[in-house]
Design an enzyme around this catalytic site. Sequence first.
Site: not given
Ligand code: GLA
Length: 711
Positions: A192, A343
């Site tokens: 991210e 995710e």
């Molecule tokens: C983001 C990050 C993860 C985690 C999630 C928690 O997507 O990529 O490492 O911190 O949020 O929701």
Amino acid sequence: MRNYLMCDRRQLVRPFFRAGVRNLFVLACFALCTVVSRPARAQAGSSEPALLLGSAWYPEQWPESRWDADLALMEAAHLHVVRVGEFAWSRMEPAEGQYDLDWLARAIRLAEKHHIAVVIGTPTDAPPAWLTSKYPDTLRMDENGRLAQHGGRRQFNYASPRYRLFCAEIASRLAQRFGHDPDVIGWQIGNEYTDESFDPATRALFQQWLQHRYGTLDALNQHWATAYWSQTYDRWDEIPLVASGGNPGLLLEHRHFVTDTWRDFQHVQIDAIRKNVDPRQFITTNIGGLAWSDHFDHYEMTRDLDLASWDDYVGQGQLDPVRNGAMHDFVRGWKRMPFWVMETQPGSVNWAPINTTLNHGETRVMAWQAIGHGANAVLYWQWRSALNGQEQYHGTLVGPDGEPMPIYSEVAQIGGEFEHVAPALRDTQPVAQVAILESYDSRWAIDFQPHNRSYDELQVLLDWYRPLRQKNLTVDIINASAPLNGYKLVVAPGLNVISPDLAAQLKAYVEQGGHLVLGPRSGMKDEYNSLNPQRQPGPLVSALGGRVEQYYALDGAVPVSGTLGSGTASTWAEQLSTEASDARVLLRYGKSNGWLDDQPAMITRPLGKGTITYLGAILDAPLMQKATAWMLDGAQVKPEFSALPEDVEVCRRVGTGHTIYILLNHGAQPAQIALPGPMTDVLANHAPVTQLTLGSHGVAVLEQQARATGR
Ligand code: GLA
């Protein structure tokens, strides 16, 4: 010290990160130039299941004796992929130049034993303490001049040449070790991309970047109209690095610089990985910010990747099927191919104002909605919470005792269903007759000067997207500059920046038989965020045969009526006029502020074999539905499914010789559904049916043979 080059994608003029030896810089320059146009990755082997369910897994946080139990529980839940490593740099390189990847190799072998494939994340979102302590120039500086520090994550400076060198090295070592490992199917760069840096060295890079983009200060001063407020620059090093409050031209270029800097950050690792791994191993990154974030241009960022992936979270409350579906379609449009959900939440997150949990059954509907909109993999974040660290409260599949949490059984059901249905979904994907155009330049231009604080560009997009989905149509959301051939209808809710080239492309689409509908604020600016020296829609005024006489920010509703129906406009209204004799008025404003009264709100005109239409207002939902019905009728868009109860969503994936429809009941009540023809419920192994009942949060996966219904 190696230098890295930054590709200005528009003019191929190459600003650079100066850190040392020129000949190496030239080498890097050609390396990056050639790599930018690397051929697409070979298609994934057919050995991979067509649908993958998985989880983020952090073996480095646990005793090795625990790994097998975790992987056995994953296998029992029909999980077939894990993503590992993206936060393991301290474990991979405990001291500068000392690498230990053997533990990761053992974890991959164990995963393979449990029929679980592995995606390796490069660990560059969280550098080790020894790195930033010894090399503080690798730390990020915020806009207030504060230097980030160790103890969290994302403390690195994305523009630092030295940091890129470390990133390239760790990525290279991982790729050399696991690039031919049969159980490794892909790579995720970092995690991210989020925080920019405003340190003096990065500001100097921005100034060099501008010099390469504009060539001369005269050109920059002219495009930015810096005679305004005596902003005229006489030296490049006078130009500030700001993310808000500045000259619109500067702000837009800052976003372009951020995009190019992250893209170069990413490319350093793509370059280090690609040359060391099998073509079958894909390279992606997981875009965060619920996909709609606009720190940088996601179309540009995914250009160099094999696969787009994003992190799909609801946060507080329940799933908003329209918004979430639109974001899936937006992500699919980044590369116009299937994508991954890297995710998503196993029930709840830990960063929302109130971290509510999805209702029982909603996690399953959310997973199937992703598949319906073109995802081929869904991974949960996370498997298990580390016993300490900033995310102890986040939803997980197993608890602090290592035993399954309540959500585990719902995820196991999804896993079993994915396994069962995967063969039917192989090589299918959404195929749309309708496209919505998006443009980061336009979003940024309006963001910088919304002119009405209630002007929400995501809501504007959803105002146009929702009625199309209510007609059960597949919708592509694509970059405004993307090829439009094959679409019967193209709508552009907010194309604020229209360059002459884009105007020519849109006009050609219409003349060749396309039906284009422009929305409010279209064609106000050029590609430098300068006002077009003509009324909106700028370079499309002559094609439209009309124009915008004036725009009005509204703080109340304005009546609108015409052949399409009647309703109201709110937030924004543009007073249109027609010039061409064949331009028709479809909607007019009623009594309002005296300027809008009885003036055109929506006009249309035949052009070549197609039509061009301009809707200059934000309409209420019922009237927007009627306007959309008119657009679809005029473009002869074919229905894709029969009418459905209000809370039931249908997603279509088209394959060769068969079509899959995924029905999702987002409502709290069962729904009776009449099918447009006999279909086989692949999930339930039923004989062909022509109707079915779908319970609350129910899912049906239906296969229709032979009628391959393309666009
Ligand atoms: C983001 C990050 C993860 C985690 C999630 C928690 O997507 O990529 O490492 O911190 O949020 O929701």
